[in-house]
Design a protein around this motif. Sequence first.
Motif, PDB file in Angstrom:
ATOM      1  N   GLN A   1      72.685  28.530  37.845  1.00  0.00           N
ATOM      2  CA  GLN A   1      72.402  27.189  37.336  1.00  0.00           C
ATOM      3  C   GLN A   1      73.131  26.929  36.012  1.00  0.00           C
ATOM      4  OE1 GLN A   1      68.248  26.086  37.216  1.00  0.00           O
ATOM      5  NE2 GLN A   1      67.835  27.210  39.118  1.00  0.00           N
ATOM      6  N   TYR A   2      73.189  27.941  35.168  1.00  0.00           N
ATOM      7  CA  TYR A   2      73.877  27.798  33.879  1.00  0.00           C
ATOM      8  C   TYR A   2      75.372  27.580  34.078  1.00  0.00           C
ATOM      9  CZ  TYR A   2      75.375  28.711  29.099  1.00  0.00           C
ATOM     10  OH  TYR A   2      75.944  28.608  27.856  1.00  0.00           O
ATOM     11  N   ASN A   3      75.965  28.339  34.992  1.00  0.00           N
ATOM     12  CA  ASN A   3      77.390  28.167  35.286  1.00  0.00           C
ATOM     13  C   ASN A   3      77.668  26.759  35.803  1.00  0.00           C
ATOM     14  OD1 ASN A   3      77.802  30.812  34.510  1.00  0.00           O
ATOM     15  ND2 ASN A   3      77.925  31.603  36.590  1.00  0.00           N
ATOM     16  N   GLU A   4      76.784  26.263  36.678  1.00  0.00           N
ATOM     17  CA  GLU A   4      76.942  24.899  37.190  1.00  0.00           C
ATOM     18  C   GLU A   4      76.799  23.875  36.061  1.00  0.00           C
ATOM     19  OE1 GLU A   4      73.946  24.789  40.237  1.00  0.00           O
ATOM     20  OE2 GLU A   4      75.187  25.931  41.654  1.00  0.00           O
ATOM     21  N   PHE A   5      75.864  24.115  35.162  1.00  0.00           N
ATOM     22  CA  PHE A   5      75.668  23.226  34.004  1.00  0.00           C
ATOM     23  C   PHE A   5      76.917  23.185  33.138  1.00  0.00           C
ATOM     24  CE2 PHE A   5      74.527  22.841  29.510  1.00  0.00           C
ATOM     25  CZ  PHE A   5      73.884  21.608  29.499  1.00  0.00           C
ATOM     26  N   LEU A   6      77.470  24.357  32.841  1.00  0.00           N
ATOM     27  CA  LEU A   6      78.681  24.415  32.016  1.00  0.00           C
ATOM     28  C   LEU A   6      79.844  23.695  32.690  1.00  0.00           C
ATOM     29  CD1 LEU A   6      78.646  28.084  30.668  1.00  0.00           C
ATOM     30  CD2 LEU A   6      78.082  25.989  29.427  1.00  0.00           C
ATOM     31  N   ALA A   7      80.014  23.895  33.987  1.00  0.00           N
ATOM     32  CA  ALA A   7      81.104  23.253  34.702  1.00  0.00           C
ATOM     33  C   ALA A   7      80.962  21.724  34.701  1.00  0.00           C
ATOM     34  CB  ALA A   7      81.181  23.772  36.139  1.00  0.00           C
ATOM     35  N   ALA A   8      79.729  21.269  34.784  1.00  0.00           N
ATOM     36  CA  ALA A   8      79.482  19.822  34.829  1.00  0.00           C
ATOM     37  C   ALA A   8      79.562  19.175  33.457  1.00  0.00           C
ATOM     38  CB  ALA A   8      78.115  19.554  35.441  1.00  0.00           C
TER      39      ALA A   8
ATOM     40  N   LYS B   1      66.737  38.618  40.923  1.00  0.00           N
ATOM     41  CA  LYS B   1      66.821  37.303  41.551  1.00  0.00           C
ATOM     42  C   LYS B   1      66.719  36.201  40.495  1.00  0.00           C
ATOM     43  CE  LYS B   1      64.657  34.270  44.919  1.00  0.00           C
ATOM     44  NZ  LYS B   1      63.571  34.071  45.888  1.00  0.00           N
ATOM     45  N   VAL B   2      65.820  36.390  39.529  1.00  0.00           N
ATOM     46  CA  VAL B   2      65.656  35.404  38.452  1.00  0.00           C
ATOM     47  C   VAL B   2      66.937  35.308  37.639  1.00  0.00           C
ATOM     48  CG1 VAL B   2      64.418  34.907  36.302  1.00  0.00           C
ATOM     49  CG2 VAL B   2      63.152  35.644  38.335  1.00  0.00           C
ATOM     50  N   ARG B   3      67.480  36.433  37.249  1.00  0.00           N
ATOM     51  CA  ARG B   3      68.725  36.455  36.475  1.00  0.00           C
ATOM     52  C   ARG B   3      69.857  35.755  37.217  1.00  0.00           C
ATOM     53  NH1 ARG B   3      68.936  42.207  35.530  1.00  0.00           N
ATOM     54  NH2 ARG B   3      67.343  42.373  33.988  1.00  0.00           N
ATOM     55  N   GLU B   4      70.003  36.085  38.489  1.00  0.00           N
ATOM     56  CA  GLU B   4      71.086  35.499  39.277  1.00  0.00           C
ATOM     57  C   GLU B   4      70.918  33.987  39.422  1.00  0.00           C
ATOM     58  OE1 GLU B   4      71.054  37.695  42.947  1.00  0.00           O
ATOM     59  OE2 GLU B   4      71.577  39.564  41.924  1.00  0.00           O
TER      60      GLU B   4
ATOM     61  N   ILE C   1      62.089  30.202  41.966  1.00  0.00           N
ATOM     62  CA  ILE C   1      61.810  31.564  41.468  1.00  0.00           C
ATOM     63  C   ILE C   1      60.421  31.670  40.833  1.00  0.00           C
ATOM     64  CG2 ILE C   1      64.192  32.359  41.201  1.00  0.00           C
ATOM     65  CD1 ILE C   1      64.073  31.392  38.270  1.00  0.00           C
ATOM     66  N   MET C   2      59.539  30.752  41.173  1.00  0.00           N
ATOM     67  CA  MET C   2      58.194  30.747  40.577  1.00  0.00           C
ATOM     68  C   MET C   2      57.423  32.039  40.861  1.00  0.00           C
ATOM     69  SD  MET C   2      57.793  28.036  38.794  1.00  0.00           S
ATOM     70  CE  MET C   2      56.043  27.775  38.641  1.00  0.00           C
ATOM     71  N   THR C   3      57.501  32.532  42.079  1.00  0.00           N
ATOM     72  CA  THR C   3      56.785  33.761  42.435  1.00  0.00           C
ATOM     73  C   THR C   3      57.290  34.929  41.611  1.00  0.00           C
ATOM     74  OG1 THR C   3      56.395  32.952  44.672  1.00  0.00           O
ATOM     75  CG2 THR C   3      56.237  35.338  44.332  1.00  0.00           C
ATOM     76  N   GLU C   4      58.596  35.045  41.513  1.00  0.00           N
ATOM     77  CA  GLU C   4      59.187  36.148  40.742  1.00  0.00           C
ATOM     78  C   GLU C   4      58.809  36.046  39.267  1.00  0.00           C
ATOM     79  OE1 GLU C   4      61.245  35.781  44.509  1.00  0.00           O
ATOM     80  OE2 GLU C   4      60.883  34.284  42.964  1.00  0.00           O
ATOM     81  N   LEU C   5      58.816  34.844  38.714  1.00  0.00           N
ATOM     82  CA  LEU C   5      58.435  34.672  37.306  1.00  0.00           C
ATOM     83  C   LEU C   5      56.976  35.070  37.081  1.00  0.00           C
ATOM     84  CD1 LEU C   5      60.279  31.335  36.496  1.00  0.00           C
ATOM     85  CD2 LEU C   5      60.848  33.625  35.652  1.00  0.00           C
TER      86      LEU C   5
END
Length: 73
Positions: A64-71, A56-59, A13-17
């Motif tokens: 990634q945050y949801n995956e982090f929490l699950a892991a 797109k950035v938010r999503e 998401i570098m371009t969007e940021l």
Amino acid sequence: SPAMGFVPDTNSIMTELANITNVNAEYKARMEFGTAPRSEYWDEYMQKLENAGIDKVREEIQKQYNEFLAANK
């Protein structure tokens, strides 16, 4: 905090940021110093953020945050 240790990977998401940073720079004075009433620019500002890819950035970061929490239960 459950977010402790979470660091998003921003490669996809570098371009969007960069686009969002440019939009924020354009509106910085109006927002920080009140050089114009919010009603004069807010809708345009939000539209430019959408065009810049903020959804797109938010999503991506939420995914990634949801995956982090699950892991890290």
